[in-house]
Design a protein around this motif. Structure first.
Motif, mmCIF file in Angstrom:
data_model
loop_
_atom_site.group_PDB
_atom_site.id
_atom_site.type_symbol
_atom_site.label_atom_id
_atom_site.label_comp_id
_atom_site.label_asym_id
_atom_site.label_seq_id
_atom_site.Cartn_x
_atom_site.Cartn_y
_atom_site.Cartn_z
ATOM 1 N N MET A 10 0.826 -1.193 0.000
ATOM 2 C CA MET A 10 0.000 0.000 0.000
ATOM 3 C C MET A 10 0.873 1.260 0.000
ATOM 4 O O MET A 10 0.546 2.232 -0.642
ATOM 5 C CB MET A 10 -0.915 -0.037 1.225
ATOM 6 N N ALA A 11 1.983 1.198 0.752
ATOM 7 C CA ALA A 11 2.871 2.358 0.836
ATOM 8 C C ALA A 11 3.543 2.624 -0.506
ATOM 9 O O ALA A 11 3.739 3.775 -0.892
ATOM 10 C CB ALA A 11 3.917 2.145 1.914
ATOM 11 N N ARG A 12 3.879 1.545 -1.215
ATOM 12 C CA ARG A 12 4.500 1.718 -2.533
ATOM 13 C C ARG A 12 3.543 2.389 -3.501
ATOM 14 O O ARG A 12 3.945 3.236 -4.299
ATOM 15 C CB ARG A 12 4.923 0.367 -3.094
ATOM 16 N N LEU A 13 2.289 2.022 -3.449
ATOM 17 C CA LEU A 13 1.286 2.626 -4.316
ATOM 18 C C LEU A 13 1.134 4.106 -4.010
ATOM 19 O O LEU A 13 1.063 4.942 -4.919
ATOM 20 C CB LEU A 13 -0.055 1.906 -4.147
ATOM 21 N N LEU A 14 1.117 4.435 -2.736
ATOM 22 C CA LEU A 14 0.981 5.833 -2.323
ATOM 23 C C LEU A 14 2.193 6.656 -2.766
ATOM 24 O O LEU A 14 2.039 7.764 -3.276
ATOM 25 C CB LEU A 14 0.798 5.913 -0.806
ATOM 26 N N VAL A 15 3.393 6.096 -2.597
ATOM 27 C CA VAL A 15 4.610 6.792 -3.035
ATOM 28 C C VAL A 15 4.597 6.962 -4.557
ATOM 29 O O VAL A 15 4.957 8.020 -5.092
ATOM 30 C CB VAL A 15 5.872 6.027 -2.562
ATOM 31 N N GLY A 16 4.153 5.948 -5.260
ATOM 32 C CA GLY A 16 4.057 6.037 -6.728
ATOM 33 C C GLY A 16 3.077 7.100 -7.172
ATOM 34 O O GLY A 16 3.352 7.869 -8.105
ATOM 35 N N LEU A 17 1.904 7.154 -6.523
ATOM 36 C CA LEU A 17 0.906 8.169 -6.871
ATOM 37 C C LEU A 17 1.411 9.586 -6.578
ATOM 38 O O LEU A 17 1.166 10.517 -7.347
ATOM 39 C CB LEU A 17 -0.401 7.901 -6.134
ATOM 40 N N VAL A 18 2.100 9.742 -5.450
ATOM 41 C CA VAL A 18 2.664 11.060 -5.116
ATOM 42 C C VAL A 18 3.715 11.461 -6.152
ATOM 43 O O VAL A 18 3.755 12.619 -6.592
ATOM 44 C CB VAL A 18 3.249 11.053 -3.687
#
Length: 121
Positions: free
Chosen positions: A1-9
């Protein structure tokens, strides 16, 4: 989930930076809606939403009326220039006259030189 959030940011930051650079480099005459400086502030203050608004509202399309009407065309590509050229054949008499003039210039070394008014020493 954190990777997805970092990618979206990362995608949001890249999109906002792209929109900001596009807004800064865009021709002032083609900007729609608001002045260009206001669009820069909107993109900076509201990163993703401002960028989307810039691309949907502020960025104008190419206007053919703003394009230059006349463009520089080389003579080989200019139909008007090419149409005015006429291939007039050179007659034998004209050719002989030109050869005679060239022969006279070759015989006289001072014939082709302009008189400068200076004496040679």
């Amino acid at each position: 989930m954190a990777r997805l959030l970092v990618g979206l940011v990362a995608v949001a930051v890249a999109f906002s930076v792209y929109a900001l650079v596009d807004c800064l480099l865009f021709a002032r005459a083609r900007v729609r809606g608001l002045p260009k400086l206001v669009w820069v502030f909107i993109v900076l203050l509201f990163p993703v939403i401002g960028a989307v608004l810039w691309f949907l509202i502020g960025r104008g399309r190419k206007n053919p009326r703003l394009q230059p009407v006349y463009r520089t065309v080389g003579p080989d590509d200019d139909p008007d220039f090419l149409g005015n050229l006429r291939a007039e054949p050179v007659t034998d008499a004209q050719l002989r006259e030109l050869e005679q003039q060239l022969a006279e210039v070759d015989d006289d070394p001072d014939a082709g030189r302009a008189d400068t008014g200076r004496s040679e020493r």
